[in-house]
Design an enzyme around this catalytic site. Structure first.
Site, mmCIF file in Angstrom:
data_model
loop_
_atom_site.group_PDB
_atom_site.id
_atom_site.type_symbol
_atom_site.label_atom_id
_atom_site.label_comp_id
_atom_site.label_asym_id
_atom_site.label_seq_id
_atom_site.Cartn_x
_atom_site.Cartn_y
_atom_site.Cartn_z
ATOM 1 N N GLU A 79 0.854 -1.183 0.000
ATOM 2 C CA GLU A 79 0.000 0.000 0.000
ATOM 3 C C GLU A 79 0.895 1.239 0.000
ATOM 4 O O GLU A 79 0.476 2.326 0.395
ATOM 5 C CB GLU A 79 -0.988 -0.015 1.153
ATOM 6 C CG GLU A 79 -0.403 -0.239 2.525
ATOM 7 C CD GLU A 79 -1.467 -0.195 3.606
ATOM 8 O OE1 GLU A 79 -2.108 0.840 3.750
ATOM 9 O OE2 GLU A 79 -1.638 -1.218 4.298
ATOM 10 N N CYS A 111 -3.493 -3.661 4.120
ATOM 11 C CA CYS A 111 -2.573 -4.671 4.679
ATOM 12 C C CYS A 111 -2.941 -6.096 4.270
ATOM 13 O O CYS A 111 -2.294 -7.055 4.697
ATOM 14 C CB CYS A 111 -2.563 -4.571 6.196
ATOM 15 S SG CYS A 111 -2.188 -2.937 6.780
ATOM 16 N N THR A 152 2.641 3.677 15.836
ATOM 17 C CA THR A 152 2.357 2.437 15.095
ATOM 18 C C THR A 152 2.951 2.479 13.686
ATOM 19 O O THR A 152 2.444 1.852 12.760
ATOM 20 C CB THR A 152 0.834 2.141 15.032
ATOM 21 O OG1 THR A 152 0.168 3.187 14.305
ATOM 22 C CG2 THR A 152 0.220 2.048 16.403
ATOM 23 N N SER A 201 -11.030 1.963 13.621
ATOM 24 C CA SER A 201 -10.267 0.902 12.944
ATOM 25 C C SER A 201 -10.068 -0.281 13.883
ATOM 26 O O SER A 201 -10.134 -1.434 13.465
ATOM 27 C CB SER A 201 -8.933 1.430 12.410
ATOM 28 O OG SER A 201 -8.034 1.740 13.448
ATOM 29 N N HIS A 233 -2.736 -10.178 11.903
ATOM 30 C CA HIS A 233 -2.166 -8.938 11.363
ATOM 31 C C HIS A 233 -1.889 -8.033 12.562
ATOM 32 O O HIS A 233 -2.775 -7.822 13.404
ATOM 33 C CB HIS A 233 -3.166 -8.263 10.414
ATOM 34 C CG HIS A 233 -2.797 -6.836 10.126
ATOM 35 N ND1 HIS A 233 -1.564 -6.490 9.621
ATOM 36 C CD2 HIS A 233 -3.464 -5.658 10.335
ATOM 37 C CE1 HIS A 233 -1.498 -5.177 9.499
ATOM 38 N NE2 HIS A 233 -2.638 -4.646 9.928
ATOM 39 N N LYS A 242 -6.124 -8.090 21.618
ATOM 40 C CA LYS A 242 -7.520 -7.672 21.830
ATOM 41 C C LYS A 242 -8.467 -8.631 21.103
ATOM 42 O O LYS A 242 -9.528 -8.975 21.607
ATOM 43 C CB LYS A 242 -7.754 -6.257 21.292
ATOM 44 C CG LYS A 242 -7.158 -5.145 22.122
ATOM 45 C CD LYS A 242 -7.461 -3.838 21.394
ATOM 46 C CE LYS A 242 -6.651 -2.688 21.918
ATOM 47 N NZ LYS A 242 -7.461 -1.596 22.410
ATOM 48 N N ASN A 275 4.743 -1.547 12.551
ATOM 49 C CA ASN A 275 3.787 -1.974 11.530
ATOM 50 C C ASN A 275 4.460 -1.957 10.167
ATOM 51 O O ASN A 275 5.012 -0.942 9.751
ATOM 52 C CB ASN A 275 2.566 -1.036 11.526
ATOM 53 C CG ASN A 275 1.395 -1.618 10.735
ATOM 54 O OD1 ASN A 275 1.493 -2.710 10.177
ATOM 55 N ND2 ASN A 275 0.286 -0.894 10.712
ATOM 56 N N SER A 307 -7.519 -2.541 6.030
ATOM 57 C CA SER A 307 -8.524 -1.485 6.213
ATOM 58 C C SER A 307 -9.230 -1.157 4.909
ATOM 59 O O SER A 307 -8.673 -1.302 3.818
ATOM 60 C CB SER A 307 -7.854 -0.222 6.747
ATOM 61 O OG SER A 307 -7.455 -0.422 8.064
HETATM 62 N N1 CAA Z 1 0.355 2.137 30.866
HETATM 63 C C1 CAA Z 1 -0.220 1.099 30.197
HETATM 64 N N2 CAA Z 1 -1.176 1.263 29.248
HETATM 65 C C2 CAA Z 1 -1.532 2.527 28.930
HETATM 66 C C3 CAA Z 1 -0.979 3.649 29.577
HETATM 67 C C4 CAA Z 1 0.011 3.420 30.584
HETATM 68 N N3 CAA Z 1 0.600 4.429 31.224
HETATM 69 N N4 CAA Z 1 -1.540 4.752 29.041
HETATM 70 C C5 CAA Z 1 -2.444 4.337 28.098
HETATM 71 N N5 CAA Z 1 -2.420 2.987 28.047
HETATM 72 C C6 CAA Z 1 -3.219 2.106 27.169
HETATM 73 C C7 CAA Z 1 -4.662 2.530 26.990
HETATM 74 O O1 CAA Z 1 -5.449 2.105 28.091
HETATM 75 C C8 CAA Z 1 -5.006 1.826 25.693
HETATM 76 O O2 CAA Z 1 -5.224 0.467 25.960
HETATM 77 P P1 CAA Z 1 -6.520 -0.287 25.328
HETATM 78 O O3 CAA Z 1 -6.452 -0.034 23.830
HETATM 79 O O4 CAA Z 1 -6.316 -1.719 25.684
HETATM 80 O O5 CAA Z 1 -7.705 0.356 25.929
HETATM 81 C C9 CAA Z 1 -3.697 1.897 24.905
HETATM 82 O O6 CAA Z 1 -2.675 2.225 25.851
HETATM 83 C C10 CAA Z 1 -3.699 2.965 23.821
HETATM 84 O O7 CAA Z 1 -4.095 4.164 24.411
HETATM 85 P P2 CAA Z 1 -5.085 5.150 23.637
HETATM 86 O O8 CAA Z 1 -6.264 4.403 23.130
HETATM 87 O O9 CAA Z 1 -5.312 6.322 24.509
HETATM 88 O O10 CAA Z 1 -4.121 5.545 22.427
HETATM 89 P P3 CAA Z 1 -4.307 6.598 21.297
HETATM 90 O O11 CAA Z 1 -5.637 7.259 21.344
HETATM 91 O O12 CAA Z 1 -3.117 7.482 21.357
HETATM 92 O O13 CAA Z 1 -4.264 5.748 19.916
HETATM 93 C C11 CAA Z 1 -4.271 4.018 18.300
HETATM 94 C C12 CAA Z 1 -4.000 4.392 19.775
HETATM 95 C C13 CAA Z 1 -5.774 4.220 17.998
HETATM 96 C C14 CAA Z 1 -3.899 2.568 18.071
HETATM 97 C C15 CAA Z 1 -3.405 4.947 17.382
HETATM 98 O O14 CAA Z 1 -2.049 4.680 17.605
HETATM 99 C C16 CAA Z 1 -3.706 4.800 15.903
HETATM 100 O O15 CAA Z 1 -4.600 5.453 15.379
HETATM 101 N N6 CAA Z 1 -2.932 3.929 15.165
HETATM 102 C C17 CAA Z 1 -3.132 3.701 13.730
HETATM 103 C C18 CAA Z 1 -4.374 2.891 13.412
HETATM 104 C C19 CAA Z 1 -4.250 1.415 13.733
HETATM 105 O O16 CAA Z 1 -3.163 0.873 13.909
HETATM 106 N N7 CAA Z 1 -5.415 0.741 13.809
HETATM 107 C C20 CAA Z 1 -5.423 -0.708 14.022
HETATM 108 C C21 CAA Z 1 -6.567 -1.376 13.315
HETATM 109 S S1 CAA Z 1 -6.532 -0.964 11.567
HETATM 110 C C22 CAA Z 1 -5.417 -2.041 10.886
HETATM 111 O O17 CAA Z 1 -5.064 -3.021 11.470
HETATM 112 C C23 CAA Z 1 -4.858 -1.740 9.517
HETATM 113 C C24 CAA Z 1 -3.534 -1.102 9.691
HETATM 114 O O18 CAA Z 1 -2.491 -1.764 9.722
HETATM 115 C C25 CAA Z 1 -3.468 0.355 9.810
#
Ligand code: CAA
Length: 388
Positions: A79, A111, A152, A201, A233, A242, A275, A307
């Site tokens: 991609e 992906c 990521t 996502s 993946h 998860k 990733n 995605s």
């Molecule tokens: N100690 C331990 N854990 C902590 C912590 C701490 N001090 N502070 C936060 N965390 C945990 C949170 O509780 C959360 O855990 P859960 O998801 O189990 O609830 C985790 O850390 C992440 O915290 P946030 O949700 O607050 O993180 P964020 O809002 O900054 O974003 C994300 C996380 C959404 C993955 C972001 O990095 C993102 O958008 N990434 C790109 C999209 C992606 O990877 N999506 C995956 C599915 S899509 C796909 O698979 C296709 C692809 O390759 C893109």
């Protein structure tokens, strides 16, 4: 006739950052990145590595002359395409010195494309049992500095040889798949960073997993206890966990312990690379196979997600003495030779991008230890070199 993975290897650039240091620079708690997201290090691609060179380096490491004579189909899943028209597979075909009597194409669906490539390869081998198919899954994941997705990111490629009578894993016949038109993550042609609705996502990833897993069980009559391990993946290593947690209760306590234990093993390389989009599932499979011996005949389940979105669940059976055909030493050398860079150095490299106005440039490839590098652009054509 058995058809499946005969060889598999990966490549990642020589530079990486420590996620504890990225967290501190972004004023986050390091545990958010290392535990909450599940990433320890992140590969950084220098400007002399692009999806073509990453893929070519991955394949260069694993192919011998017999493979080169037999490969008559090269499928490049990415991609991070570099051209609207010409497939990245042709550059790799040339860089590796493959025979001209071959098909070379590129496939795209976020992906997921390498999984589609594997299914296409299965059909090709069924019709041409003496041939081999080279599959390349190569990407550079970019969300942008100071974005939620930054943690990521990553860069790397996986090369897979599909053949009859495979020495590593025979693919089983049933696979289940699903498509739905959603906007959870996408990359418009004018943008070199992704647009993403992160939380959505995550939700869609899990709902696609649930659908294809349930359909797979209905179609095959198999259940959790029939799998020695499951690979996912991995956009980041917490994501697969998860999904795995949603099906824990379908098995015994022993099933749960085994699957969690192997899941952790299957994240080893991804935790250190990040990733790599199309190749992430197969990097996870490599971590599993290379980091812990499994019994011959074990069934491994694989969940692929791209995605947009397409998801697929399929499975394979490990072949006798499969570990003898892995490239564990080469991969350990690759990790050992990597250099850590500081966060300011990473930011500088991130912002150093190729021109998009058609101008030419020469790149200094002496600092990049990879055999195959991008040496520049001339007359709108990328210039690749193989130093070996
Ligand atoms: N100690 C331990 N854990 C902590 C912590 C701490 N001090 N502070 C936060 N965390 C945990 C949170 O509780 C959360 O855990 P859960 O998801 O189990 O609830 C985790 O850390 C992440 O915290 P946030 O949700 O607050 O993180 P964020 O809002 O900054 O974003 C994300 C996380 C959404 C993955 C972001 O990095 C993102 O958008 N990434 C790109 C999209 C992606 O990877 N999506 C995956 C599915 S899509 C796909 O698979 C296709 C692809 O390759 C893109």
């Amino acid at each position: 006739m058995k058809i499946g993975i005969d060889k598999i290897g990966f490549f990642t650039p020589h530079l990486y950052i420590d996620m504890n240091k990225l967290a501190l620079a972004r004023k986050e708690e390091p545990e958010k990145y290392t535990i909450g997201i599940g990433q320890d290090e992140m590969a950084v691609a220098p400007i002399t590595q692009d999806p073509v060179t990453l893929a070519a380096n991955a394949a260069f490491n694993i192919l011998n002359d017999d493979d080169k004579k037999a490969i008559d189909f090269v499928i490049f899943g990415t991609e991070t395409g570099i051209d609207h028209s010409k497939s990245a597979a042709i550059y790799v075909h040339h860089l590796l010195g493959l025979k001209p009597e071959a098909r070379s194409i590129e496939m795209k669906q976020a992906c997921y494309a390498a999984t589609a490539a594997i299914q296409l390869a299965k059909g090709h081998i069924a019709l041409n049992p003496d041939s081999k198919v080279l599959i390349l899954a190569s990407d550079i994941a970019r969300y942008g500095l100071n974005t939620p997705g930054e943690v990521t990111q990553g860069a790397g490629a996986v090369a897979i040889v599909i053949s009859a009578n495979p020495r590593i894993m025979a693919l089983e016949e049933t696979s289940t798949y699903q498509t739905d038109d959603i906007m959870d993550f996408w990359r418009p042609v004018y943008s070199d960073t992704a647009y993403v609705d992160g939380k959505y996502s995550n939700e869609k990833y899990i709902s696609f997993f649930s659908s294809v897993w349930n359909t797979y069980k209905e179609k095959t009559g198999l259940g959790l206890s029939d799998f020695e391990a499951l690979c996912y993946h991995l956009p980041y290593t917490k994501m697969g966990l998860k999904a795995l947690r949603t099906i824990y209760d379908e098995g015994t306590e022993a099933d749960k312990e085994r699957l969690v234990d192997y899941y952790q093993t299957s994240t080893t390389y991804n935790r250190r690379i990040g990733n790599i989009y199309t190749g992430s599932l197969y990097l996870s499979l490599l971590s599993l196979l290379e980091q812990k011996p499994l019994k011959d005949g074990s069934r491994i389940g694989l969940f692929s997600y791209g995605s947009g979105a397409v998801g697929e669940f399929f499975s394979g059976i490990l072949q006798p003495d499969y570990r003898e055909h892995l490239f564990i030493d080469k991969h350990m050398e690759l990790f050992a030779a990597r250099q850590e860079i500081s966060i300011p150095e990473y930011e500088k490299i991130f912002e150093e991008v190729l021109p998009v106005d058609g101008s030419s440039l020469d790149l200094d490839v002496t600092k990049d230890p990879a055999p195959i590098c991008l040496a520049g652009i001339k007359d709108h054509m990328r210039q690749y070199i193989n130093k070996k």
